[in-house]
Design a protein around this motif. Structure first.
Motif, PDB file in Angstrom:
ATOM      1  N   ILE A   1       6.596  -3.221   4.441  1.00 50.64           N
ATOM      2  CA  ILE A   1       6.976  -3.740   3.111  1.00 50.64           C
ATOM      3  C   ILE A   1       7.965  -4.948   3.174  1.00 50.64           C
ATOM      4  O   ILE A   1       7.712  -5.899   2.704  1.00 50.64           O
TER       5      ILE A   1
ATOM      6  N   GLU B   1       0.085   9.125  10.279  1.00 44.65           N
ATOM      7  CA  GLU B   1       1.533   8.498   9.635  1.00 44.65           C
ATOM      8  C   GLU B   1       1.197   8.023   8.267  1.00 44.65           C
ATOM      9  O   GLU B   1       1.718   8.434   7.083  1.00 44.65           O
ATOM     10  N   ALA B   2      -0.131   7.346   8.181  1.00 42.32           N
ATOM     11  CA  ALA B   2      -0.495   6.756   6.743  1.00 42.32           C
ATOM     12  C   ALA B   2      -0.590   8.153   5.947  1.00 42.32           C
ATOM     13  O   ALA B   2      -0.526   8.172   4.464  1.00 42.32           O
ATOM     14  N   SER B   3      -1.393   8.925   6.503  1.00 41.40           N
ATOM     15  CA  SER B   3      -1.826   9.860   5.958  1.00 41.40           C
ATOM     16  C   SER B   3      -0.725  10.868   5.151  1.00 41.40           C
ATOM     17  O   SER B   3      -0.863  11.193   4.165  1.00 41.40           O
TER      18      SER B   3
ATOM     19  N   GLU C   1      -8.270   7.469  -1.636  1.00 40.00           N
ATOM     20  CA  GLU C   1      -8.217   8.961  -1.018  1.00 40.00           C
ATOM     21  C   GLU C   1      -8.151  10.184  -1.880  1.00 40.00           C
ATOM     22  O   GLU C   1      -7.933  11.077  -1.563  1.00 40.00           O
TER      23      GLU C   1
ATOM     24  N   ASP D   1      -7.027   3.983   5.854  1.00 44.29           N
ATOM     25  CA  ASP D   1      -5.581   4.313   6.570  1.00 44.29           C
ATOM     26  C   ASP D   1      -5.501   5.843   6.713  1.00 44.29           C
ATOM     27  O   ASP D   1      -5.124   6.352   7.639  1.00 44.29           O
TER      28      ASP D   1
ATOM     29  N   ARG E   1       2.046   9.695   4.756  1.00 43.56           N
ATOM     30  CA  ARG E   1       2.908   8.920   3.516  1.00 43.56           C
ATOM     31  C   ARG E   1       1.878   9.268   2.214  1.00 43.56           C
ATOM     32  O   ARG E   1       2.666   9.206   1.237  1.00 43.56           O
ATOM     33  N   LYS E   2       0.937   9.293   2.225  1.00 50.86           N
ATOM     34  CA  LYS E   2      -0.010   9.530   1.116  1.00 50.86           C
ATOM     35  C   LYS E   2      -0.323  10.950   0.742  1.00 50.86           C
ATOM     36  O   LYS E   2      -0.919  11.253  -0.164  1.00 50.86           O
TER      37      LYS E   2
ATOM     38  N   SER F   1       0.875  -1.210  -0.007  1.00 48.99           N
ATOM     39  CA  SER F   1       0.159  -0.111  -0.017  1.00 48.99           C
ATOM     40  C   SER F   1       0.885   1.455  -0.019  1.00 48.99           C
ATOM     41  O   SER F   1       1.934   1.150   0.538  1.00 48.99           O
ATOM     42  N   ARG F   2       0.478   2.234  -0.620  1.00 53.07           N
ATOM     43  CA  ARG F   2       1.383   3.550  -0.627  1.00 53.07           C
ATOM     44  C   ARG F   2       1.392   4.116   0.768  1.00 53.07           C
ATOM     45  O   ARG F   2       2.155   4.755   0.871  1.00 53.07           O
ATOM     46  N   SER F   3       0.638   3.668   1.595  1.00 49.89           N
ATOM     47  CA  SER F   3       0.953   4.236   3.010  1.00 49.89           C
ATOM     48  C   SER F   3       1.617   3.339   3.955  1.00 49.89           C
ATOM     49  O   SER F   3       2.081   3.550   5.037  1.00 49.89           O
ATOM     50  N   ASP F   4       2.256   2.177   3.339  1.00 47.25           N
ATOM     51  CA  ASP F   4       2.991   1.223   4.123  1.00 47.25           C
ATOM     52  C   ASP F   4       4.551   1.814   4.521  1.00 47.25           C
ATOM     53  O   ASP F   4       4.982   2.522   3.476  1.00 47.25           O
ATOM     54  N   THR F   5       5.203   1.664   5.510  1.00 42.43           N
ATOM     55  CA  THR F   5       6.407   1.993   5.762  1.00 42.43           C
ATOM     56  C   THR F   5       7.250   0.559   5.542  1.00 42.43           C
ATOM     57  O   THR F   5       6.580  -0.272   5.088  1.00 42.43           O
TER      58      THR F   5
END
Lengths: 305, 303
Positions: free
Chosen positions: A287, B221-223, B179, B215, B225-226, A279-283
């Motif tokens: 991953i 944190e996820a927010s 999103e 997320d 990242r995106k 996912s694009r939000s994964d750290t």
């Protein structure tokens, strides 16, 4: 049988590293993933992307690229196509999506599948490691089909069952989820679930059991005869595979690790092997776990050392 | 609202007790709750009177304190309850021991039911002990695939509940699979519109963020990242889902795998309705009554 992600992590580093091709890893979290997966002995990496950007990022995180094969490419679809080609050829590389939109990777996979007369559709299996449950649970399809029809659901089930077989579950239990419970008109998802169960009874899905329950409530909580009380032991009844009604539901459920005490790792199974789709939000911490899963699944599938 | 206990305490503090009809009431599980229920409401019991009286005695409850209307037939019991709502003789309707389909067909009937002129929707309220707050998910039971217009009504219903709970500026996450707006995915389009309506104060003081995937709704944190910036991230009061499939499973996963207490209520009609869902704990059922009390007509005027 692989019971949890600890098993996956242990197996991933036990044998010689596997080839992994990172599709545009020129972003910090993806490059850190490659670095850490190398350090753990999971992979021998190849990166397709913008080499100049890549080297700058690598310097920043102190990652020595001297043992990393780099293929220069800047155009996202070309990056995805080259990486998926490496999976479908005899190179035996596991592709990992990096900093490019997922749609390019899915498109590359579908084109390749069609060219070899392989799968008509692909699906994402999101595996959960749930404390208190002694098996992995796959939620699917969490990434590709917006509104899967009956035929697509059949293929989604086949994909998930194949994956669970690879992981050592000889006869996985599958629940096709539906929100129908009498307060709405009958939902399509419920009708499809019943049809799929009938089909499973006739053996269409091979070695698996499609259970009659269509919600986690039915599975874990039973009827309305008494007030519900949480029973941690009941969690063990969670099926191996939960087929979601559509993408909106799948996206919410699969990422509930942001709220619940569960760990998530996702992949797409192609005819030739796994593709890692973070996912694009994964750290990078998440991953790297997905890379371990991909390595173990590929090794079990390909029978390589 | 931080917990179901504080919700129940708030309902018990009210100066007036709304009348609540339970139909059909010959359900020992629900009757066993009467000692708690009467601290918040005045119950009216409809159903097989003899059976109700026997069950009350078995539960150790004083039979003489309750109004019991004898109805042998389940359908008639439901019809009688709906008529009591129509004639303003009761302010809350609770489903007893009866099949969901029969109950919902009669209570939600467009001509004779309790929501003839409005959109009914179900709210699942979850007690998130880790976060130390309660949140709502809607619609989790009724609207199969709501249109944008219906989603507006569903959100407005939820905002009424938020107001009753004392939430001054409720934060709403309009959820979607992505999103960002994707013209092929209706949920992203609807969520974007709702968010813009929120910006224009069409939902009063509510702050509406959307489209947000889960997320970005729950994790800063996820927010980050995106690259999504939303005032509601990690502090959501109301999750507005795109349809019942998403809502129902979202709520049950949190409840069963997250061990969160979950109360449910149907709003938007002439009276709040407490459905008889599986997987309801004793505490959650009492919280449902408390929530219905706060939403009842008499108590709404107190807010």
């Amino acid at each position: 049988m692989i019971e949890d992600f600890n098993d996956i992590d242990a197996l991933a580093s036990q044998r010689k590293p596997m080839g992994l091709v990172a599709l545009a890893a020129d972003e910090e979290e993806f490059l850190r993933t490659v670095k850490q997966a190398c350090e753990r002995g999971y992979i021998q990496p190849c990166i397709i992307g913008d080499s100049e950007k890549l080297r700058r990022r690598a310097d920043h995180i102190e990652f020595d690229l001297s043992n990393v094969a780099i293929i220069e490419e800047k155009e996202p679809q070309a990056i995805a196509d080259k990486g998926i080609d490496m999976l479908f050829s005899q190179d035996a590389y596991i592709p990992m999506k990096g900093h490019i939109p997922t749609a390019y990777v899915y498109r590359a996979i579908i084109r390749k599948e069609r060219s070899i007369g392989g799968k008509d559709t692909i699906s994402v299996n999101t595996l959960w490691d749930i404390p208190g449950v002694s098996h992995l649970v796959s939620i699917t399809d969490t990434g590709v089909s917006i509104h899967p029809d009956y035929e697509t659901k059949r293929r989604i089930i086949n994909d998930a069952v194949d994956l669970m077989h690879i992981l050592g579950y000889n006869r996985p239990k599958v629940a096709v989820l539906s929100a129908y419970n009498g307060f709405t008109d009958v939902l399509d998802s419920f009708i499809e679930a019943k049809r799929l169960q009938d089909e499973a009874q006739r053996g269409s899905f091979g070695e698996c059991d499609l259970i009659p329950e269509t919600s986690l409530t039915d599975i874990l909580a039973g009827t309305r005869g008494a007030f519900f009380e949480f029973d941690p032991a009941a969690l063990e009844k969670t099926p191996h595979v939960l087929v979601v009604p559509h993408l909106d539901a799948g996206n919410i459920l699969s990422k509930l690790d942001f709220i619940l005490d569960v760990t998530r790792r996702s992949l797409v199974m192609t005819s030739k092997g796994p593709v890692i789709i973070p996912s694009r939000s994964d750290t990078h911490k998440v991953i790297v776990g997905e890379v371990a899963l991909g390595v173990v699944v590929a090794r079990l599938l390909w029978g390589t050392n | 609202m931080r917990s179901f206990s504080s919700l129940i305490q708030k309902a018990q503090k009210g100066t007036s007790k709304p009348r609540m009809v339970i139909t059909p009431a010959h359900d020992v599980r629900i009757l066993s709750l009467l000692p708690e229920i009467i601290t918040m409401t005045k119950p009216v019991l409809i159903g097989r009177a003899k059976q109700i009286q026997e069950q009350l005695i078995n539960c150790g409850v004083n039979v003489s304190g309750f109004e019991i209307l004898d109805e042998q037939d389940e359908s008639t019991a439901i019809t009688t309850a709906v008529e009591l709502v129509h004639s303003n003789k009761v302010e809350i309707l609770m489903q007893g021991s009866v099949d969901n389909t029969l109950f919902s067909q009669m209570v939600f009937d467009r001509k004779k039911g309790i929501g003839a002129t409005s959109i009914l929707s179900h709210i699942s309220m979850l007690e998130h002990s880790k976060e130390g707050k309660c949140c709502m998910i809607t619609d989790t039971l009724i609207n199969k695939a709501p249109t944008l217009r219906q989603k507006i009504a569903i959100l407005e219903n939820a905002l009424v509940v938020a107001k009753a709970l004392g939430i001054k500026r409720p934060k709403v996450a309009a959820l979607a699979a992505l999103e960002y707006v994707n013209p092929s995915i209706q949920s992203t389009l609807d969520a974007a519109v709702l968010s813009k309506m929120g910006d224009r104060h069409q939902f009063g003081d509510a702050i509406v963020g959307g489209p947000l995937d889960i997320d970005c709704a729950v994790s800063r944190e996820a927010s980050k990242r995106k690259r999504v910036s939303s005032k509601v991230t990690s502090d959501v009061d109301i999750y507005l889902v795109c349809d019942v499939e998403s809502g129902y499973s979202f709520a049950e996963f949190l409840s069963l795998l997250g061990r969160m207490e979950m109360a449910g209520i149907i709003v938007g009609g002439q009276s709040p309705v407490i459905p008889n869902r599986a997987c309801t704990t004793r505490k959650a059922k009492i919280a449902e009554v408390a929530l219905a009390c706060l939403l009842s007509k008499g108590r709404q005027n107190d807010v």
